[in-house]
Scaffold this motif. Structure first.
Motif, mmCIF file in Angstrom:
data_model
loop_
_atom_site.group_PDB
_atom_site.id
_atom_site.type_symbol
_atom_site.label_atom_id
_atom_site.label_comp_id
_atom_site.label_asym_id
_atom_site.label_seq_id
_atom_site.Cartn_x
_atom_site.Cartn_y
_atom_site.Cartn_z
ATOM 1 N N GLU A 35 0.840 -1.203 0.000
ATOM 2 C CA GLU A 35 0.000 0.000 0.000
ATOM 3 C C GLU A 35 0.876 1.255 0.000
ATOM 4 N N VAL A 36 1.951 1.222 0.772
ATOM 5 C CA VAL A 36 2.895 2.343 0.788
ATOM 6 C C VAL A 36 3.497 2.536 -0.599
ATOM 7 N N LEU A 37 3.931 1.445 -1.213
ATOM 8 C CA LEU A 37 4.504 1.530 -2.565
ATOM 9 C C LEU A 37 3.510 2.139 -3.547
ATOM 10 N N CYS A 38 2.278 1.643 -3.509
ATOM 11 C CA CYS A 38 1.257 2.109 -4.449
ATOM 12 C C CYS A 38 0.979 3.603 -4.268
ATOM 13 N N HIS A 39 0.878 4.040 -3.026
ATOM 14 C CA HIS A 39 0.561 5.455 -2.789
ATOM 15 C C HIS A 39 1.732 6.346 -3.202
ATOM 16 N N LEU A 40 2.940 5.920 -2.884
ATOM 17 C CA LEU A 40 4.103 6.737 -3.232
ATOM 18 C C LEU A 40 4.301 6.825 -4.738
ATOM 19 N N ILE A 41 4.121 5.707 -5.442
ATOM 20 C CA ILE A 41 4.354 5.739 -6.891
ATOM 21 C C ILE A 41 3.233 6.495 -7.599
ATOM 22 N N ALA A 42 2.031 6.444 -7.044
ATOM 23 C CA ALA A 42 0.913 7.177 -7.654
ATOM 24 C C ALA A 42 1.069 8.682 -7.473
ATOM 25 N N HIS A 43 1.778 9.085 -6.402
ATOM 26 C CA HIS A 43 1.973 10.513 -6.119
ATOM 27 C C HIS A 43 3.469 10.852 -6.178
ATOM 28 N N VAL A 88 14.955 4.338 -5.004
ATOM 29 C CA VAL A 88 13.532 4.116 -5.263
ATOM 30 C C VAL A 88 12.681 4.978 -4.334
ATOM 31 N N ILE A 89 12.853 4.802 -3.028
ATOM 32 C CA ILE A 89 12.088 5.584 -2.052
ATOM 33 C C ILE A 89 13.079 6.437 -1.253
ATOM 34 N N ARG A 90 12.968 7.729 -1.401
ATOM 35 C CA ARG A 90 13.891 8.634 -0.724
ATOM 36 C C ARG A 90 13.210 9.259 0.489
ATOM 37 N N THR A 91 13.933 9.354 1.592
ATOM 38 C CA THR A 91 13.424 10.028 2.783
ATOM 39 C C THR A 91 13.592 11.527 2.633
ATOM 40 N N VAL A 92 12.523 12.267 2.836
ATOM 41 C CA VAL A 92 12.561 13.733 2.801
ATOM 42 C C VAL A 92 12.589 14.217 4.252
ATOM 43 N N HIS A 93 13.673 14.786 4.653
ATOM 44 C CA HIS A 93 13.928 15.114 6.065
ATOM 45 C C HIS A 93 12.776 15.921 6.667
ATOM 46 N N ARG A 94 12.283 15.453 7.803
ATOM 47 C CA ARG A 94 11.240 16.097 8.589
ATOM 48 C C ARG A 94 9.924 16.262 7.817
ATOM 49 N N HIS A 95 9.758 15.492 6.778
ATOM 50 C CA HIS A 95 8.529 15.627 5.989
ATOM 51 C C HIS A 95 7.876 14.283 5.707
ATOM 52 N N GLY A 96 8.595 13.394 5.002
ATOM 53 C CA GLY A 96 8.005 12.112 4.646
ATOM 54 C C GLY A 96 8.872 11.359 3.663
ATOM 55 N N TYR A 97 8.254 10.901 2.565
ATOM 56 C CA TYR A 97 8.963 10.065 1.597
ATOM 57 C C TYR A 97 8.533 10.436 0.181
ATOM 58 N N PHE A 99 8.781 8.765 -3.998
ATOM 59 C CA PHE A 99 9.201 7.742 -4.953
ATOM 60 C C PHE A 99 10.001 8.443 -6.042
ATOM 61 N N VAL A 100 11.280 8.059 -6.247
ATOM 62 C CA VAL A 100 12.172 8.805 -7.136
ATOM 63 C C VAL A 100 12.694 7.989 -8.319
ATOM 64 N N ALA A 101 12.397 6.686 -8.387
ATOM 65 C CA ALA A 101 12.889 5.878 -9.502
ATOM 66 C C ALA A 101 12.147 6.242 -10.788
ATOM 67 N N PRO A 102 12.832 6.201 -11.959
ATOM 68 C CA PRO A 102 12.144 6.450 -13.235
ATOM 69 C C PRO A 102 11.043 5.413 -13.455
ATOM 70 N N VAL A 103 9.880 5.875 -13.925
ATOM 71 C CA VAL A 103 8.701 5.029 -14.072
ATOM 72 C C VAL A 103 8.183 5.109 -15.503
ATOM 73 N N THR A 104 7.779 3.945 -16.056
ATOM 74 C CA THR A 104 7.135 3.911 -17.371
ATOM 75 C C THR A 104 5.838 3.131 -17.263
ATOM 76 N N PRO A 105 4.778 3.563 -17.945
ATOM 77 C CA PRO A 105 3.511 2.825 -17.909
ATOM 78 C C PRO A 105 3.609 1.517 -18.686
ATOM 79 N N VAL A 106 2.869 0.510 -18.237
ATOM 80 C CA VAL A 106 2.814 -0.784 -18.910
ATOM 81 C C VAL A 106 1.495 -0.870 -19.670
ATOM 82 N N PRO A 107 1.535 -1.152 -20.977
ATOM 83 C CA PRO A 107 0.278 -1.263 -21.734
ATOM 84 C C PRO A 107 -0.632 -2.318 -21.120
#
Length: 390
Positions: A35-43, A88-97, A99-107
């Motif tokens: 769920e964490v992965l899905c939310h981070l990659i979606a945003h 992939v997931i970077r910590t943003v100091h005093r804020h949160g996280y 998702f920073v890896a390059p992403v491509t949509p899958v048909p």
């Protein structure tokens, strides 16, 4: 959410099905972590606050930041983001996280099944999927399954090819304790089996349906048909493991055999000794080759933890739903191997005598789990087709 499936590196994430794959193979991830992965990659266009993740992933339930940190750690571990440099997931100091890896949509394609998740009243997350279209069919969960892997397993793939075909809308799920469901300890309670199945069929929108139970799943099917007669129209039981060896033991020798069987299973899975494991696999597929036993064992070892495996064998030895069989009122087809080394055909005969509207078919086979190449398999498929068509 945009595209439902996204690829990053060698990973692919299905946002709808909450399914992570690596090189096409399903990856076991705890529900909160995916769920964490899905939310981070979606945003991924922004940093997501810890508060937002807590509200989204735990649906407003009161949990500590330590629980979030553990879920993020599990998500990073699942995508091999374990180095000092987070790619992939970077910590943003005093804020949160973020998702920073390059992403491509899958048909969009039908390469993989859509795996969905639902949660029971006690909070256990269960994975389920629906195959095909047409009249409904519910397959009760039996152990040693994995929705992300078993359709490609030689042990199971003919079951999906021939029984759960496209012309049927088949609902399947992984039992609690294994597969893509939560790896919590499995339950020996028929009431829990019924409640879990209720959760899955309700989530899938199934109302009235035939149910099929293979091996240990026969116990779940019987318990459900007895408790929910208004929902089960027909029942099919294959290699019915509805009463454990320790329960059906009548003599001192029977009891010693039951104890040895449980000890063998415990030692085999705790030690992972190939000689013990093969001895156990031979009880399920006595006519298989050593390579086939090894493939079977390699698959089963990916379905759950060794601790849960041992607990499962304890359940197998002691469970008994024979008293519930008397309460079943739906037409029932019982298919059993004449030489089943795990469950004697006499058990199937006694079970059939307890269910009023039942028919027993004994097939010429020595396997507990029918292989796709033996003649008995084609007969089994034909009996199932005829029964469901009535």
């Amino acid at each position: 959410m945009g595209h439902a499936r996204l690829r990053f590196g060698h990973y692919e994430l299905d946002l709808n099905g909450k399914q992570l794959r690596h090189h096409g193979q399903a990856v076991r991830v705890e529900p909160q972590a995916v769920e964490v992965l899905c939310h981070l990659i979606a945003h991924r266009d922004r940093a997501v606050t810890k508060e937002e993740l807590l509200d989204t992933v735990w649906s407003g339930r009161q949990v500590t930041e330590a629980a979030l940190a553990a879920a993020v750690h599990a998500a990073r571990h699942a995508v091999s983001d374990t180095g000092e440099r987070r790619e992939v997931i970077r910590t943003v100091h005093r804020h949160g996280y973020q998702f920073v890896a390059p992403v491509t949509p899958v048909p969009t394609s039908n390469t993989y099944d859509s795996i969905r998740f639902c949660r029971t009243m006690d909070g256990t997350c269960l994975a389920y999927t629906i195959l095909g279209a047409g009249p409904p069919l519910v397959s009760a969960a039996n152990w040693l399954t994995h929705l992300g892997l078993d359709r490609r397993s030689p042990m199971w793939r003919h079951w999906y090819r021939d029984l759960m075909r496209d012309s049927r809308r088949t609902l399947r799920y992984d039992d609690r304790g294994g597969g893509l469901s939560d790896w919590c300890p499995p339950s020996a309670s028929p009431q829990v089996w019924v409640e879990d199945l209720d959760t899955v069929v309700d989530a899938a929108g199934f109302d009235t349906f035939p149910i099929i139970g293979t091996a240990q799943a026969a116990a779940t099917a019987i318990a459900y048909a007895a408790a929910r007669p208004h929902r089960v129209s027909r029942m099919i039981l294959i290699s019915s493991h509805a009463r454990g060896r320790q329960v059906r033991a009548r003599t001192d020798l029977d009891r010693r055999v039951a104890d040895v069987d449980l000890n063998l299973a415990t030692v085999a899975w705790q030690s992972a000794d190939p000689s013990f494991l093969r001895a156990y696999a031979a009880q399920f597929l006595p006519n298989a080759t050593a390579a086939e036993w090894d493939a079977y064992l390699e698959f089963t070892q990916r379905t759950t933890s060794p601790e849960n495996m041992v607990r499962f064998f304890e359940i197998l030895a002691t469970m008994d739903v024979f008293p519930l069989a008397r309460q079943v009122r739906c037409p029932t087809l019982i298919l059993h191997s004449r030489g089943d080394p795990r469950v004697p055909v006499s058990d199937a005969t006694e079970l059939a005598s307890l269910i009023d509207d039942s028919r027993l078919v004994v097939l010429d086979s020595d396997n507990h789990l029918f292989s796709g190449t033996e003649p008995a398999w084609a007969e089994l498929v034909q009996h199932v087709d005829d029964f469901l068509a009535d």
